[in-house]
Design a protein around this motif. Structure first.
Motif, PDB file in Angstrom:
ATOM      1  N   VAL A 176       0.848  -1.190   0.000  1.00  0.00           N
ATOM      2  CA  VAL A 176       0.000   0.000   0.000  1.00  0.00           C
ATOM      3  C   VAL A 176       0.885   1.242   0.000  1.00  0.00           C
ATOM      4  CG1 VAL A 176      -1.971  -1.073   1.151  1.00  0.00           C
ATOM      5  CG2 VAL A 176      -0.222  -0.004   2.524  1.00  0.00           C
ATOM      6  N   LEU A 177       0.373   2.300  -0.587  1.00  0.00           N
ATOM      7  CA  LEU A 177       1.049   3.584  -0.609  1.00  0.00           C
ATOM      8  C   LEU A 177       0.303   4.499   0.348  1.00  0.00           C
ATOM      9  CD1 LEU A 177       3.372   5.072  -2.130  1.00  0.00           C
ATOM     10  CD2 LEU A 177       1.599   6.007  -3.617  1.00  0.00           C
ATOM     11  N   ILE A 178       1.014   5.077   1.303  1.00  0.00           N
ATOM     12  CA  ILE A 178       0.393   5.861   2.369  1.00  0.00           C
ATOM     13  C   ILE A 178       0.950   7.276   2.379  1.00  0.00           C
ATOM     14  CG2 ILE A 178       0.205   6.102   4.885  1.00  0.00           C
ATOM     15  CD1 ILE A 178       0.124   3.070   5.033  1.00  0.00           C
ATOM     16  N   GLU A 179       0.045   8.240   2.514  1.00  0.00           N
ATOM     17  CA  GLU A 179       0.442   9.626   2.740  1.00  0.00           C
ATOM     18  C   GLU A 179       0.409   9.836   4.245  1.00  0.00           C
ATOM     19  OE1 GLU A 179      -0.723  14.178   1.442  1.00  0.00           O
ATOM     20  OE2 GLU A 179      -2.003  12.537   0.802  1.00  0.00           O
ATOM     21  N   ALA A 180       1.571  10.061   4.842  1.00  0.00           N
ATOM     22  CA  ALA A 180       1.669  10.204   6.294  1.00  0.00           C
ATOM     23  C   ALA A 180       0.977  11.480   6.760  1.00  0.00           C
ATOM     24  CB  ALA A 180       3.129  10.217   6.733  1.00  0.00           C
ATOM     25  N   ALA A 181       0.356  11.400   7.921  1.00  0.00           N
ATOM     26  CA  ALA A 181      -0.249  12.579   8.532  1.00  0.00           C
ATOM     27  C   ALA A 181       0.880  13.517   8.947  1.00  0.00           C
ATOM     28  CB  ALA A 181      -1.068  12.174   9.759  1.00  0.00           C
ATOM     29  N   PRO A 182       0.637  14.819   8.959  1.00  0.00           N
ATOM     30  CA  PRO A 182       1.704  15.750   9.368  1.00  0.00           C
ATOM     31  C   PRO A 182       2.113  15.521  10.825  1.00  0.00           C
ATOM     32  CG  PRO A 182      -0.372  16.924   8.973  1.00  0.00           C
ATOM     33  CD  PRO A 182      -0.600  15.485   8.621  1.00  0.00           C
ATOM     34  N   ALA A 183       3.388  15.739  11.110  1.00  0.00           N
ATOM     35  CA  ALA A 183       3.886  15.600  12.483  1.00  0.00           C
ATOM     36  C   ALA A 183       3.282  16.694  13.352  1.00  0.00           C
ATOM     37  CB  ALA A 183       5.409  15.700  12.489  1.00  0.00           C
ATOM     38  N   GLU A 184       3.136  16.393  14.621  1.00  0.00           N
ATOM     39  CA  GLU A 184       2.584  17.362  15.573  1.00  0.00           C
ATOM     40  C   GLU A 184       3.499  18.583  15.656  1.00  0.00           C
ATOM     41  OE1 GLU A 184      -0.339  17.201  17.274  1.00  0.00           O
ATOM     42  OE2 GLU A 184      -0.782  15.356  16.213  1.00  0.00           O
ATOM     43  N   GLU A 185       2.893  19.765  15.610  1.00  0.00           N
ATOM     44  CA  GLU A 185       3.643  21.014  15.688  1.00  0.00           C
ATOM     45  C   GLU A 185       3.763  21.519  17.127  1.00  0.00           C
ATOM     46  OE1 GLU A 185       4.939  22.736  12.970  1.00  0.00           O
ATOM     47  OE2 GLU A 185       4.314  21.105  11.667  1.00  0.00           O
ATOM     48  N   LYS A 193       0.351   7.681  11.744  1.00  0.00           N
ATOM     49  CA  LYS A 193      -0.956   7.647  11.098  1.00  0.00           C
ATOM     50  C   LYS A 193      -0.811   8.139   9.674  1.00  0.00           C
ATOM     51  CE  LYS A 193      -3.419   8.997  15.283  1.00  0.00           C
ATOM     52  NZ  LYS A 193      -4.252  10.051  15.870  1.00  0.00           N
ATOM     53  N   GLY A 194      -1.720   7.690   8.827  1.00  0.00           N
ATOM     54  CA  GLY A 194      -1.702   8.160   7.456  1.00  0.00           C
ATOM     55  C   GLY A 194      -2.947   7.728   6.715  1.00  0.00           C
ATOM     56  N   LYS A 202       5.977  14.798  -3.823  1.00  0.00           N
ATOM     57  CA  LYS A 202       5.483  14.536  -2.468  1.00  0.00           C
ATOM     58  C   LYS A 202       6.131  13.268  -1.934  1.00  0.00           C
ATOM     59  CE  LYS A 202       1.374  15.408  -1.108  1.00  0.00           C
ATOM     60  NZ  LYS A 202      -0.065  15.362  -0.858  1.00  0.00           N
ATOM     61  N   THR A 203       6.253  13.178  -0.625  1.00  0.00           N
ATOM     62  CA  THR A 203       6.839  11.998   0.009  1.00  0.00           C
ATOM     63  C   THR A 203       5.732  11.091   0.515  1.00  0.00           C
ATOM     64  OG1 THR A 203       8.777  13.291   0.656  1.00  0.00           O
ATOM     65  CG2 THR A 203       8.414  11.207   1.814  1.00  0.00           C
ATOM     66  N   TYR A 204       5.850   9.815   0.203  1.00  0.00           N
ATOM     67  CA  TYR A 204       4.892   8.801   0.631  1.00  0.00           C
ATOM     68  C   TYR A 204       5.644   7.655   1.287  1.00  0.00           C
ATOM     69  CZ  TYR A 204       1.763  11.111  -2.711  1.00  0.00           C
ATOM     70  OH  TYR A 204       1.007  12.030  -3.392  1.00  0.00           O
ATOM     71  N   LEU A 205       4.899   6.779   1.942  1.00  0.00           N
ATOM     72  CA  LEU A 205       5.456   5.542   2.478  1.00  0.00           C
ATOM     73  C   LEU A 205       4.852   4.387   1.709  1.00  0.00           C
ATOM     74  CD1 LEU A 205       5.168   6.056   6.335  1.00  0.00           C
ATOM     75  CD2 LEU A 205       7.271   5.761   5.057  1.00  0.00           C
ATOM     76  N   ILE A 206       5.678   3.411   1.337  1.00  0.00           N
ATOM     77  CA  ILE A 206       5.153   2.187   0.753  1.00  0.00           C
ATOM     78  C   ILE A 206       5.486   1.057   1.719  1.00  0.00           C
ATOM     79  CG2 ILE A 206       7.205   1.756  -0.667  1.00  0.00           C
ATOM     80  CD1 ILE A 206       5.145   0.653  -2.789  1.00  0.00           C
ATOM     81  N   MET A 207       4.488   0.231   2.014  1.00  0.00           N
ATOM     82  CA  MET A 207       4.679  -0.858   2.968  1.00  0.00           C
ATOM     83  C   MET A 207       3.737  -2.007   2.657  1.00  0.00           C
ATOM     84  SD  MET A 207       2.845   0.724   6.402  1.00  0.00           S
ATOM     85  CE  MET A 207       3.725   2.256   6.301  1.00  0.00           C
ATOM     86  N   ARG A 208       3.994  -3.132   3.270  1.00  0.00           N
ATOM     87  CA  ARG A 208       3.090  -4.280   3.142  1.00  0.00           C
ATOM     88  C   ARG A 208       1.874  -4.035   4.029  1.00  0.00           C
ATOM     89  NH1 ARG A 208       5.036  -8.355   0.332  1.00  0.00           N
ATOM     90  NH2 ARG A 208       7.274  -8.509   0.003  1.00  0.00           N
ATOM     91  N   GLU A 209       0.747  -4.594   3.623  1.00  0.00           N
ATOM     92  CA  GLU A 209      -0.471  -4.436   4.413  1.00  0.00           C
ATOM     93  C   GLU A 209      -0.276  -4.988   5.831  1.00  0.00           C
ATOM     94  OE1 GLU A 209      -5.207  -5.089   3.839  1.00  0.00           O
ATOM     95  OE2 GLU A 209      -3.920  -6.808   3.441  1.00  0.00           O
ATOM     96  N   SER A 210       0.558  -6.007   5.988  1.00  0.00           N
ATOM     97  CA  SER A 210       0.785  -6.589   7.314  1.00  0.00           C
ATOM     98  C   SER A 210       1.496  -5.640   8.273  1.00  0.00           C
ATOM     99  CB  SER A 210       1.576  -7.901   7.202  1.00  0.00           C
ATOM    100  OG  SER A 210       2.829  -7.658   6.573  1.00  0.00           O
ATOM    101  N   ASP A 211       2.104  -4.555   7.753  1.00  0.00           N
ATOM    102  CA  ASP A 211       2.744  -3.548   8.609  1.00  0.00           C
ATOM    103  C   ASP A 211       1.734  -2.558   9.184  1.00  0.00           C
ATOM    104  OD1 ASP A 211       5.284  -4.602   8.236  1.00  0.00           O
ATOM    105  OD2 ASP A 211       5.699  -3.327   6.500  1.00  0.00           O
ATOM    106  N   ILE A 212       0.494  -2.629   8.703  1.00  0.00           N
ATOM    107  CA  ILE A 212      -0.563  -1.745   9.192  1.00  0.00           C
ATOM    108  C   ILE A 212      -1.232  -2.422  10.381  1.00  0.00           C
ATOM    109  CG2 ILE A 212      -2.781  -0.693   8.625  1.00  0.00           C
ATOM    110  CD1 ILE A 212      -1.771  -0.488   5.722  1.00  0.00           C
TER     111      ILE A 212
END
Length: 91
Positions: free
Chosen positions: A12-21, A39-40, A77-87
């Motif tokens: 899956v390709l995930i757009e990470a939520a912004p880090a807490e400010e 989270k994303g 843009k920066t995304y994360l790609i990971m296996r579904e099992s990492d979710i």
């Protein structure tokens, strides 16, 4: 949002939520101390494996492990790609 990238198999390709400010008490967190978000939002998903259909779908808000996935840049843009099992789960 349309993305021209299709993950294969159980990825899956995930757009990470912004880090807490800020902290809950209002203290501003400097960039060097920000924690990586856990989270994303799923922006693309593969078709799953032969015996394991995908559980997550595009648009799902998910929680994943701190060191999960690989960062990739697409269309600036920066995304994360990971296996579904990492979710860990879906919100």
């Amino acid at each position: 949002m349309s993305i021209s990238f299709k993950p294969l198999a159980d990825r899956v390709l995930i757009e990470a939520a912004p880090a807490e400010e800020k902290t809950a008490s209002g203290i501003i967190i400097p960039d060097t101390a920000k924690e990586k978000p856990l989270k994303g939002t799923v922006v693309a998903a593969g078709g799953g494996k032969k015996d394991e259909p995908m559980t997550v779908k595009v648009g799902d808000h998910v929680l994943y492990g701190q060191y999960s996935g690989t960062e990739i840049k697409l269309d600036g843009k920066t995304y994360l790609i990971m296996r579904e099992s990492d979710i860990y789960g879906i919100f």
